[in-house]
Design a protein around this motif. Structure first.
Motif, mmCIF file in Angstrom:
data_model
loop_
_atom_site.group_PDB
_atom_site.id
_atom_site.type_symbol
_atom_site.label_atom_id
_atom_site.label_comp_id
_atom_site.label_asym_id
_atom_site.label_seq_id
_atom_site.Cartn_x
_atom_site.Cartn_y
_atom_site.Cartn_z
ATOM 1 N N LEU A 188 0.953 -1.093 -0.115
ATOM 2 C CA LEU A 188 0.106 0.274 0.272
ATOM 3 C C LEU A 188 0.728 1.283 0.355
ATOM 4 C CD1 LEU A 188 -2.120 -1.395 2.646
ATOM 5 C CD2 LEU A 188 -3.002 -0.916 -0.024
ATOM 6 N N GLY A 189 1.762 1.150 1.067
ATOM 7 C CA GLY A 189 2.664 2.649 0.976
ATOM 8 C C GLY A 189 3.485 2.840 -0.548
ATOM 9 N N ALA A 190 3.819 1.409 -0.782
ATOM 10 C CA ALA A 190 4.816 1.875 -2.424
ATOM 11 C C ALA A 190 3.848 2.095 -3.568
ATOM 12 C CB ALA A 190 5.379 0.424 -2.444
ATOM 13 N N ALA A 191 2.457 2.185 -3.684
ATOM 14 C CA ALA A 191 0.606 2.461 -4.771
ATOM 15 C C ALA A 191 1.264 3.963 -4.002
ATOM 16 C CB ALA A 191 0.159 1.358 -5.067
ATOM 17 N N GLY A 192 1.208 4.337 -2.371
ATOM 18 C CA GLY A 192 0.887 5.860 -2.215
ATOM 19 C C GLY A 192 -0.766 5.657 -1.682
ATOM 20 N N MET A 193 -1.234 4.647 -1.663
ATOM 21 C CA MET A 193 -2.175 4.244 -0.554
ATOM 22 C C MET A 193 -2.800 4.227 1.035
ATOM 23 S SD MET A 193 -3.195 1.251 -3.636
ATOM 24 C CE MET A 193 -5.357 1.542 -2.996
ATOM 25 N N ARG A 194 -1.466 5.169 1.689
ATOM 26 C CA ARG A 194 -1.909 5.207 3.096
ATOM 27 C C ARG A 194 -1.513 3.664 3.187
ATOM 28 N NH1 ARG A 194 -6.520 9.249 4.491
ATOM 29 N NH2 ARG A 194 -5.266 8.841 6.982
ATOM 30 N N ASP A 195 -2.040 3.121 4.624
ATOM 31 C CA ASP A 195 -1.771 1.827 5.358
ATOM 32 C C ASP A 195 -2.741 0.715 5.267
ATOM 33 O OD1 ASP A 195 -3.411 3.054 7.536
ATOM 34 O OD2 ASP A 195 -1.681 3.550 8.420
ATOM 35 N N ILE A 196 -2.292 0.038 6.297
ATOM 36 C CA ILE A 196 -2.963 -1.218 6.426
ATOM 37 C C ILE A 196 -4.330 -1.021 7.109
ATOM 38 C CG2 ILE A 196 -2.258 -2.436 7.626
ATOM 39 C CD1 ILE A 196 -2.830 -5.040 7.026
ATOM 40 N N GLY A 197 -4.118 -0.193 8.057
ATOM 41 C CA GLY A 197 -4.827 0.479 9.317
ATOM 42 C C GLY A 197 -5.958 1.264 8.684
ATOM 43 N N TYR A 198 -5.779 2.253 7.447
ATOM 44 C CA TYR A 198 -6.240 3.139 6.597
ATOM 45 C C TYR A 198 -7.545 2.228 5.216
ATOM 46 C CZ TYR A 198 -8.687 6.479 3.609
ATOM 47 O OH TYR A 198 -8.730 7.724 2.698
ATOM 48 N N HIS A 199 -7.332 1.282 5.444
ATOM 49 C CA HIS A 199 -8.001 0.729 4.009
ATOM 50 C C HIS A 199 -9.191 -0.378 5.171
ATOM 51 C CE1 HIS A 199 -6.820 1.677 0.859
ATOM 52 N NE2 HIS A 199 -5.853 1.626 1.454
ATOM 53 N N PHE A 200 -8.059 -1.040 5.924
ATOM 54 C CA PHE A 200 -8.647 -2.402 7.169
ATOM 55 C C PHE A 200 -8.702 -1.917 8.255
ATOM 56 C CE2 PHE A 200 -6.128 -4.353 3.452
ATOM 57 C CZ PHE A 200 -7.745 -4.509 3.251
ATOM 58 N N PRO A 201 -9.521 -0.875 8.920
ATOM 59 C CA PRO A 201 -9.264 -0.856 10.461
ATOM 60 C C PRO A 201 -9.639 -2.164 11.764
ATOM 61 C CG PRO A 201 -10.992 0.582 8.860
ATOM 62 C CD PRO A 201 -10.526 0.185 7.947
ATOM 63 N N ASP A 202 -9.142 -1.740 12.684
ATOM 64 C CA ASP A 202 -9.539 -2.461 13.950
ATOM 65 C C ASP A 202 -10.277 -1.829 14.509
ATOM 66 O OD1 ASP A 202 -8.128 0.144 15.440
ATOM 67 O OD2 ASP A 202 -6.456 -1.532 16.190
ATOM 68 N N THR A 203 -11.123 -0.713 13.763
ATOM 69 C CA THR A 203 -12.077 -0.673 15.101
ATOM 70 C C THR A 203 -13.339 -0.993 14.023
ATOM 71 O OG1 THR A 203 -12.473 1.700 13.512
ATOM 72 C CG2 THR A 203 -11.426 1.182 15.165
ATOM 73 N N SER A 204 -13.070 -2.103 13.096
ATOM 74 C CA SER A 204 -14.320 -2.138 11.800
ATOM 75 C C SER A 204 -14.457 -3.264 12.791
ATOM 76 C CB SER A 204 -13.771 -1.933 10.843
ATOM 77 O OG SER A 204 -15.199 -2.776 9.927
ATOM 78 N N ASP A 205 -15.891 -3.893 13.155
ATOM 79 C CA ASP A 205 -16.652 -5.265 12.972
ATOM 80 C C ASP A 205 -16.286 -6.507 11.711
ATOM 81 O OD1 ASP A 205 -16.721 -4.375 15.795
ATOM 82 O OD2 ASP A 205 -19.070 -5.084 15.440
ATOM 83 N N THR A 206 -16.461 -5.646 11.206
ATOM 84 C CA THR A 206 -15.877 -6.183 9.796
ATOM 85 C C THR A 206 -14.607 -6.867 9.651
ATOM 86 O OG1 THR A 206 -16.995 -4.509 8.560
ATOM 87 C CG2 THR A 206 -16.261 -5.776 6.661
#
Length: 162
Positions: A51-69
């Motif tokens: 994600l970082g290499a692609a300039g797309m922020r980080d894992i927590g941005y895309h898959f937050p640990d605050t989400s029940d999903t």
């Protein structure tokens, strides 16, 4: 051709009675990672690097640990989704170099299985994925067997770009 690199790191605390997942495989051990997902530090570090290499922020941005999903989710699913995200931007994966820092158990014999698992998800050859394992000589939280960390660097590219 446009070439980009990225780096990722992940750390999790270890606790008795939990499952330990590393590189997409279940590792027999009396301790596992305390995490919102399955806690696979190697996959999480690889996701962050991609994600970082692609300039797309980080894992927590895309898959937050605050989400029940994502509660208890298999990290292999997160890696598949990460690969889809970077491919939507036109990137392909060149190679991955990674290291897991953990005092015990010894992981050397499990590395080929991790490489095969990761290659299947990433859609690249096993030979393009380096997984190394090291101890910290009983120093730090890894050495005291309180936690595990993983680091990954990746090379991604867009063909036909200047």
């Amino acid at each position: 051709m446009k070439i980009k690199t990225g780096i990722g790191i992940d750390v999790h605390r270890l606790e008795e009675g939990l499952e330990l997942w590393l590189g997409g495989i279940k590792v027999e051990h009396e301790k596992g990672c305390v995490a919102h997902s399955d806690g696979d530090v190697l996959i999480h570090a690889i996701c962050d690097a991609l994600l970082g290499a692609a300039g797309m922020r980080d894992i927590g941005y895309h898959f937050p640990d605050t989400s029940d999903t994502f509660k208890g989710i298999d990290s292999k699913i997160l890696l598949r989704k990460t690969v889809e995200l970077i491919r939507e931007k036109g990137f392909e994966i060149g190679n991955i170099d990674s290291v897991i820092c953990m005092q015990r158990p010894k992981l050397k014999s499990l590395i080929p299985q991790m490489q095969s698992c990761l290659a299947g998800i990433l859609g690249i050859e096993k030979e393009e994925i380096s997984v190394k394992a090291t101890t910290t000589e009983k120093l730090g939280f890894e050495g005291r067997e309180e936690g595990v960390s993983a680091y990954a660097t990746v090379l991604i590219y867009k063909a036909g770009m200047a």
